[in-house]
Structures are given as structure tokens and as C-alpha cells.
Scaffold this motif. Structure first.
Motif, PDB file in Angstrom:
ATOM      1  N   PRO A  73      42.538  11.969  -2.735  1.00 29.28           N
ATOM      2  CA  PRO A  73      41.404  10.768  -2.896  1.00 29.28           C
ATOM      3  C   PRO A  73      40.114  11.339  -3.048  1.00 29.28           C
ATOM      4  O   PRO A  73      39.049  10.690  -3.665  1.00 29.28           O
ATOM      5  CB  PRO A  73      41.921   9.698  -2.113  1.00 29.28           C
ATOM      6  N   PHE A  76      40.143  14.146  -7.468  1.00 38.56           N
ATOM      7  CA  PHE A  76      40.984  13.521  -8.714  1.00 38.56           C
ATOM      8  C   PHE A  76      41.730  12.277  -8.116  1.00 38.56           C
ATOM      9  O   PHE A  76      42.359  11.487  -9.108  1.00 38.56           O
ATOM     10  CB  PHE A  76      41.613  14.657  -9.382  1.00 38.56           C
ATOM     11  N   ASP A  77      42.472  12.302  -6.880  1.00 41.12           N
ATOM     12  CA  ASP A  77      43.408  11.320  -6.463  1.00 41.12           C
ATOM     13  C   ASP A  77      44.502  11.344  -7.521  1.00 41.12           C
ATOM     14  O   ASP A  77      44.996  10.304  -8.164  1.00 41.12           O
ATOM     15  CB  ASP A  77      42.699   9.820  -6.615  1.00 41.12           C
ATOM     16  N   TYR A  81      45.797   8.787 -10.302  1.00 39.76           N
ATOM     17  CA  TYR A  81      45.362   8.997 -11.556  1.00 39.76           C
ATOM     18  C   TYR A  81      46.005  10.505 -11.983  1.00 39.76           C
ATOM     19  O   TYR A  81      45.232  11.567 -11.939  1.00 39.76           O
ATOM     20  CB  TYR A  81      44.070   8.991 -11.475  1.00 39.76           C
ATOM     21  N   ARG A 108      40.152   9.916 -13.511  1.00 43.45           N
ATOM     22  CA  ARG A 108      40.459   8.640 -12.538  1.00 43.45           C
ATOM     23  C   ARG A 108      40.467   7.563 -13.336  1.00 43.45           C
ATOM     24  O   ARG A 108      41.353   7.413 -14.333  1.00 43.45           O
ATOM     25  CB  ARG A 108      39.401   8.630 -11.614  1.00 43.45           C
ATOM     26  N   ASP A 109      39.655   6.439 -13.018  1.00 42.79           N
ATOM     27  CA  ASP A 109      39.438   5.373 -13.815  1.00 42.79           C
ATOM     28  C   ASP A 109      38.232   5.296 -14.624  1.00 42.79           C
ATOM     29  O   ASP A 109      37.797   3.977 -14.931  1.00 42.79           O
ATOM     30  CB  ASP A 109      39.842   4.033 -12.998  1.00 42.79           C
TER      31      ASP A 109
END
Length: 178
Positions: A73, A76-77, A81, A108-109
Motif C-alpha cells: 500500500p 502500488f497497493d 489495484y 491505483r485509482d
């Protein structure tokens, strides 16, 4: 000329990145697993449809601890994602075999417009008579714009990880039977 479907040959293609480390050097890495949907006339990309999907878990910087940290996290987590994507939205011819391919990159988002400077390297036939095309290109993104904000201050000043990430691609694509 009409558009044809091309499949990226990942065994002969490369998706790599580099970033400053400790203000004095660069760390390089690759994503080993990626896929693309390309509908194009490689000799005139202006009407092409291009989509890339990159598996974040395939990141490889030749250091397991660093790769695990990049998947975490903090960066890139990858669990939340798992994919990075790029979808071309505009393609402009800038010179002989040169293009600016702008599209929506999602990490990611966060989705932001990114422009790659692309060169059509040529087209040939492989030993089995299949059409093969080559492309190379690059761009630079600011990782913080995509939510990759982790860093650590250095005792001597500056930071552990730079903000600008240079991305290079080398693509070999094979024309698919129609």
C-alpha cells in the motif's frame, strides 16, 4: 488502409521504468506481464485503437524486498489495484514514423492524461511469413499525481525516491489473421 488487429509478443517486448534513488542514482525495473489490444495500420497510427493492461504483481527490480515494498500500500497497493492501464485517446503524427500517443493512464485509482513519444520502427515478415511490426517509445510521469506518494527524507538532505518516473517501451507486435 484498414485497421488490423496486432498482438504484442511479450517475449520480444519490454516495458521498463527508471526513477532517481537517493538523489544520486537511478533504479530500473520492468513489468514482466502485460497485454495490449492494438487495432492499427502500423504505417499510419493516427486512427489506431490502443489499450494496455499491466499486471502490477509482475514488477521486477531485481530486488525481492524492494519489489514487495512497491507492491505494498505504500506504492502500488497491488492487492487493491492489481492492474495499471493505458487507453489511447488521441494520436498525432509528429514526423516521419513519429507519433504522440496521448491517453488515459490509470494507476491505483488515479486516471491522468499521459503522452508517449512513439516511433514506428518498421514492419517485416518473420521466417513463417507472418507480418511483424516494431514500435519504441517513452514518457515521463510524476508518480505523486497517481497517488504514489511514499518517501523518506535523507539525513544529508533530499529524499529517497524521486518523483519523475521515466517509462520506456519496446514493442514487437504480430498481425493476427483476419
Amino acid at each position: 488502409m484498414s485497421l488490423s488487429t496486432w498482438k504484442v509478443d511479450t517475449a520480444h517486448s519490454l516495458l521498463e521504468f527508471s526513477i532517481r534513488h537517493m538523489m544520486i542514482s537511478r533504479v530500473k525495473g520492468v513489468f514482466n506481464d502485460f497485454d495490449a489490444t492494438i487495432e492499427a495500420n502500423p504505417e499510419d497510427l493516427t486512427n489506431a485503437k490502443i489499450e494496455f493492461s499491466i499486471d502490477i504483481n509482475s514488477i521486477d527490480t531485481r530486488n525481492k524486498d524492494r519489489d514487495d515494498h512497491l507492491r505494498s500500500p505504500d506504492f502500488f497497493d497491488a492487492e487493491t489495484y492489481p492492474k495499471m492501464t493505458f487507453t489511447a485517446t488521441s494520436i498525432k503524427k509528429t514526423g516521419e514514423n513519429q507519433y504522440d500517443i496521448t491517453g488515459d493512464m490509470t494507476i491505483r485509482d488515479q486516471t491522468k492524461p499521459v503522452t508517449f513519444d512513439i516511433t514506428f520502427e518498421g514492419k517485416t515478415k518473420d521466417p513463417w511469413g507472418n507480418e511483424v511490426a516494431g514500435f519504441s517509445g517513452s514518457t515521463t510521469i510524476n508518480r505523486k499525481e497517481f497517488g504514489l506518494t511514499w518517501n523518506s527524507a535523507l539525513e544529508t538532505g533530499g529524499v529517497m525516491v524521486g518523483e519523475d518516473v521515466k517509462i520506456n517501451i519496446e514493442i514487437e507486435a504480430h498481425k493476427q489473421a483476419e
